[in-house]
Design a protein around this motif. Structure first.
Motif, PDB file in Angstrom:
ATOM      1  N   CYS A 123     -27.535  21.494  33.879  1.00  0.00           N
ATOM      2  CA  CYS A 123     -27.169  20.132  33.473  1.00  0.00           C
ATOM      3  C   CYS A 123     -27.336  19.159  34.629  1.00  0.00           C
ATOM      4  O   CYS A 123     -27.864  18.047  34.450  1.00  0.00           O
ATOM      5  CB  CYS A 123     -25.735  20.117  32.963  1.00  0.00           C
ATOM      6  N   CYS A 159     -21.247  20.282  29.515  1.00  0.00           N
ATOM      7  CA  CYS A 159     -22.013  19.117  29.099  1.00  0.00           C
ATOM      8  C   CYS A 159     -21.171  17.845  29.159  1.00  0.00           C
ATOM      9  O   CYS A 159     -21.675  16.769  29.523  1.00  0.00           O
ATOM     10  CB  CYS A 159     -22.582  19.329  27.699  1.00  0.00           C
ATOM     11  N   ILE A 164     -23.450  14.721  28.550  1.00  0.00           N
ATOM     12  CA  ILE A 164     -24.529  15.203  27.689  1.00  0.00           C
ATOM     13  C   ILE A 164     -23.960  15.509  26.299  1.00  0.00           C
ATOM     14  O   ILE A 164     -23.125  16.407  26.158  1.00  0.00           O
ATOM     15  CB  ILE A 164     -25.189  16.459  28.280  1.00  0.00           C
TER      16      ILE A 164
END
Length: 217
Positions: A123, A159, A164
């Motif tokens: 990520c 995330c 995200i």
């Protein structure tokens, strides 16, 4: 060796004002992206790209893992390395992964710490490689085997740290992995718990389209 991207130009005419039209979307992942033994053109993500007149890049590799190097198994390096071969010019990036990590953990071939650290590194790396670009993540289905729930929860957690968005495929699209009749109709084989056929992908088409539209700026 990095897997070469498969690129096609979407042929469908997009509606006027479509915010996806003409953009390049890149998918990184495992056989959920590559589509196992079937053409990737049957996947929901390719169908969404085609519907909106996008250029579609497929960086899926069967057997690939987010965090674990599976070169000795014939499945190549982890996605923490593979993402580096993706083009910097992609407009939207989506990762679909986690199934193989869960199975790898269940087989005690990797540690939870290595998975969590690897997911974080992926990520972080994507954010650095694509500053300001929309990035999304799609989880595995609700497979009733060890570590799948934990992997999905960790995808949500990590995330969120990087802003995200996550499409949780374990609770959307009605993918009934534990139902033998459902698998016989919508998976690539009756005992398959990972790979949808074209009709199975259609079950996720609207969910996936809504998710990708939400990512686009």
């Amino acid at each position: 060796m990095a897997l070469a991207a498969v690129c096609i130009s979407a042929s469908a005419a997009a509606a006027n004002g479509d915010k996806l039209q003409g953009k390049t979307i890149c998918f990184l992942g495992d056989s959920y992206v590559r589509n196992h033994k079937r053409p990737f053109t049957e996947t929901w993500h390719n169908k969404v790209a085609d519907r909106h007149g996008m250029t579609y890049l497929n960086f899926g590799r069967n057997g690939s893992s987010i965090a674990f190097d599976r070169t000795k198994d014939g499945f190549g390096p982890a996605m923490t390395e593979r993402y580096l071969s993706m083009p910097d010019t992609a407009d939207i990036i989506v990762v679909i992964a986690g199934h193989n990590d869960a199975d790898y953990l269940a087989a005690r071939r990797g540690t939870w710490e290595a998975f969590s650290t690897g997911l974080d590194a992926l990520c972080a790396g994507l954010r650095a490689k694509y500053p300001g670009k929309p990035i999304g993540f799609v989880t595995p289905w609700a497979v009733e085997r060890p570590y799948f729930k934990e992997v999905t929860a960790e995808i949500h957690r990590i995330c969120a740290r990087y802003g995200i968005p996550v499409l949780d495929a374990s609770v959307t699209g009605g993918i009934k992995v534990g139902d033998a009749d459902f698998r016989a109709k919508y998976f690539q084989a009756p005992k398959d718990t990972a790979h949808l056929n074209s009709d199975g992908h259609d079950l996720l088409l609207d969910w996936g389209e809504t998710f990708i539209l939400s990512l686009a700026k």
